[in-house]
Scaffold this motif. Structure first.
Motif, PDB file in Angstrom:
ATOM      1  N   LEU A  86      -3.483  14.013  -0.094  1.00  0.00           N
ATOM      2  CA  LEU A  86      -2.399  14.699   0.596  1.00  0.00           C
ATOM      3  C   LEU A  86      -2.810  15.156   1.986  1.00  0.00           C
ATOM      4  O   LEU A  86      -1.988  15.183   2.905  1.00  0.00           O
ATOM      5  N   SER A  87      -4.081  15.492   2.167  1.00  0.00           N
ATOM      6  CA  SER A  87      -4.517  15.962   3.476  1.00  0.00           C
ATOM      7  C   SER A  87      -4.620  14.822   4.487  1.00  0.00           C
ATOM      8  O   SER A  87      -4.600  15.048   5.684  1.00  0.00           O
ATOM      9  N   THR A  88      -4.722  13.593   4.018  1.00  0.00           N
ATOM     10  CA  THR A  88      -4.793  12.438   4.921  1.00  0.00           C
ATOM     11  C   THR A  88      -3.609  11.508   4.715  1.00  0.00           C
ATOM     12  O   THR A  88      -3.735  10.289   4.814  1.00  0.00           O
ATOM     13  N   ALA A  89      -2.451  12.068   4.451  1.00  0.00           N
ATOM     14  CA  ALA A  89      -1.270  11.273   4.088  1.00  0.00           C
ATOM     15  C   ALA A  89      -0.812  10.333   5.197  1.00  0.00           C
ATOM     16  O   ALA A  89      -0.379   9.219   4.920  1.00  0.00           O
ATOM     17  N   SER A  90      -0.911  10.746   6.453  1.00  0.00           N
ATOM     18  CA  SER A  90      -0.404   9.878   7.522  1.00  0.00           C
ATOM     19  C   SER A  90      -1.226   8.601   7.641  1.00  0.00           C
ATOM     20  O   SER A  90      -0.674   7.500   7.723  1.00  0.00           O
ATOM     21  N   VAL A  91      -2.543   8.712   7.627  1.00  0.00           N
ATOM     22  CA  VAL A  91      -3.391   7.527   7.718  1.00  0.00           C
ATOM     23  C   VAL A  91      -3.302   6.723   6.426  1.00  0.00           C
ATOM     24  O   VAL A  91      -3.209   5.498   6.452  1.00  0.00           O
ATOM     25  N   SER A  92      -3.297   7.418   5.296  1.00  0.00           N
ATOM     26  CA  SER A  92      -3.235   6.732   4.004  1.00  0.00           C
ATOM     27  C   SER A  92      -1.926   5.970   3.840  1.00  0.00           C
ATOM     28  O   SER A  92      -1.917   4.850   3.342  1.00  0.00           O
ATOM     29  N   GLY A  93      -0.830   6.580   4.245  1.00  0.00           N
ATOM     30  CA  GLY A  93       0.468   5.913   4.126  1.00  0.00           C
ATOM     31  C   GLY A  93       0.547   4.680   5.002  1.00  0.00           C
ATOM     32  O   GLY A  93       1.024   3.628   4.576  1.00  0.00           O
ATOM     33  N   GLY A  94       0.070   4.810   6.230  1.00  0.00           N
ATOM     34  CA  GLY A  94       0.046   3.650   7.127  1.00  0.00           C
ATOM     35  C   GLY A  94      -0.859   2.559   6.597  1.00  0.00           C
ATOM     36  O   GLY A  94      -0.529   1.377   6.658  1.00  0.00           O
ATOM     37  N   PHE A  95      -2.012   2.953   6.077  1.00  0.00           N
ATOM     38  CA  PHE A  95      -2.950   1.982   5.526  1.00  0.00           C
ATOM     39  C   PHE A  95      -2.338   1.255   4.338  1.00  0.00           C
ATOM     40  O   PHE A  95      -2.427   0.033   4.231  1.00  0.00           O
ATOM     41  N   ALA A  96      -1.704   1.998   3.433  1.00  0.00           N
ATOM     42  CA  ALA A  96      -1.113   1.400   2.242  1.00  0.00           C
ATOM     43  C   ALA A  96      -0.010   0.407   2.617  1.00  0.00           C
ATOM     44  O   ALA A  96       0.058  -0.707   2.069  1.00  0.00           O
ATOM     45  N   ALA A  97       0.843   0.817   3.543  1.00  0.00           N
ATOM     46  CA  ALA A  97       1.924  -0.088   3.969  1.00  0.00           C
ATOM     47  C   ALA A  97       1.355  -1.329   4.646  1.00  0.00           C
ATOM     48  O   ALA A  97       1.785  -2.447   4.372  1.00  0.00           O
ATOM     49  N   GLY A  98       0.387  -1.140   5.518  1.00  0.00           N
ATOM     50  CA  GLY A  98      -0.241  -2.276   6.192  1.00  0.00           C
ATOM     51  C   GLY A  98      -0.973  -3.179   5.231  1.00  0.00           C
ATOM     52  O   GLY A  98      -0.952  -4.396   5.369  1.00  0.00           O
ATOM     53  N   PHE A  99      -1.648  -2.582   4.233  1.00  0.00           N
ATOM     54  CA  PHE A  99      -2.361  -3.374   3.234  1.00  0.00           C
ATOM     55  C   PHE A  99      -1.386  -4.264   2.486  1.00  0.00           C
ATOM     56  O   PHE A  99      -1.656  -5.446   2.273  1.00  0.00           O
ATOM     57  N   LEU A 100      -0.254  -3.718   2.081  1.00  0.00           N
ATOM     58  CA  LEU A 100       0.735  -4.525   1.357  1.00  0.00           C
ATOM     59  C   LEU A 100       1.283  -5.658   2.215  1.00  0.00           C
ATOM     60  O   LEU A 100       1.465  -6.776   1.734  1.00  0.00           O
ATOM     61  N   VAL A 101       1.535  -5.353   3.493  1.00  0.00           N
ATOM     62  CA  VAL A 101       2.042  -6.396   4.397  1.00  0.00           C
ATOM     63  C   VAL A 101       0.982  -7.488   4.573  1.00  0.00           C
ATOM     64  O   VAL A 101       1.280  -8.689   4.505  1.00  0.00           O
ATOM     65  N   GLY A 102      -0.263  -7.090   4.816  1.00  0.00           N
ATOM     66  CA  GLY A 102      -1.330  -8.062   4.991  1.00  0.00           C
ATOM     67  C   GLY A 102      -1.601  -8.864   3.735  1.00  0.00           C
ATOM     68  O   GLY A 102      -1.858 -10.073   3.787  1.00  0.00           O
ATOM     69  N   PHE A 103      -1.551  -8.212   2.579  1.00  0.00           N
ATOM     70  CA  PHE A 103      -1.789  -8.896   1.312  1.00  0.00           C
ATOM     71  C   PHE A 103      -0.680  -9.898   1.049  1.00  0.00           C
ATOM     72  O   PHE A 103      -0.923 -11.010   0.596  1.00  0.00           O
ATOM     73  N   LYS A 104       0.553  -9.519   1.354  1.00  0.00           N
ATOM     74  CA  LYS A 104       1.690 -10.411   1.144  1.00  0.00           C
ATOM     75  C   LYS A 104       1.627 -11.606   2.100  1.00  0.00           C
ATOM     76  O   LYS A 104       1.941 -12.731   1.734  1.00  0.00           O
ATOM     77  N   ALA A 105       1.202 -11.345   3.355  1.00  0.00           N
ATOM     78  CA  ALA A 105       1.132 -12.414   4.363  1.00  0.00           C
ATOM     79  C   ALA A 105      -0.011 -13.375   4.093  1.00  0.00           C
ATOM     80  O   ALA A 105       0.049 -14.540   4.498  1.00  0.00           O
ATOM     81  N   GLY A 106      -1.065 -12.899   3.434  1.00  0.00           N
ATOM     82  CA  GLY A 106      -2.256 -13.734   3.188  1.00  0.00           C
ATOM     83  C   GLY A 106      -1.964 -14.764   2.172  1.00  0.00           C
ATOM     84  O   GLY A 106      -2.383 -15.810   2.048  1.00  0.00           O
TER      85      GLY A 106
END
Length: 106
Positions: A86-106
């Motif tokens: 919860l204390s790092t939600a902004s970076v974690s949320g961006g990372f999670a969304a980007g990870f899903l996009v990158g994983f889907k694109a790969g």
């Protein structure tokens, strides 16, 4: 508890997390495919060597480890990682969304 939001810093955190997540997700998918191919080739090689009577494979013992699931204890208190997340939600949320996009694109 007063929290000040800096929109520029928040955007930078989410954007950076998203880019790093996308690259990580893309690489993870490629690595996952490579590992799956290697495991498949290894199992096919085992089966071939077994059919040539050069190798004896105990298939029941080999698969028993995959089916054994340990007990997970439940407790009423939230784990400490929840607070960290919860204390790092902004970076974690961006990372999670980007990870899903990158994983889907790969």
């Amino acid at each position: 508890m007063s929290v000040e939001l800096n929109a520029a810093q928040l955007g930078l955190d989410v954007g950076t997390g998203g880019v790093v997540g996308a690259v990580t997700g893309f690489a993870a998918k490629k690595l996952t495919k490579l590992v799956a191919v290697l495991v498949g080739v290894q199992l096919a090689l085992f089966k071939y060597l077994e059919s040539q009577q050069l190798l004896v494979v105990d298939w029941d013992r080999l698969t028993a480890g995959l089916l054994d699931v340990g007990d997970v204890a439940a407790s009423g208190a939230p784990p400490s990682w929840v607070t960290s997340l919860l204390s790092t939600a902004s970076v974690s949320g961006g990372f999670a969304a980007g990870f899903l996009v990158g994983f889907k694109a790969g």
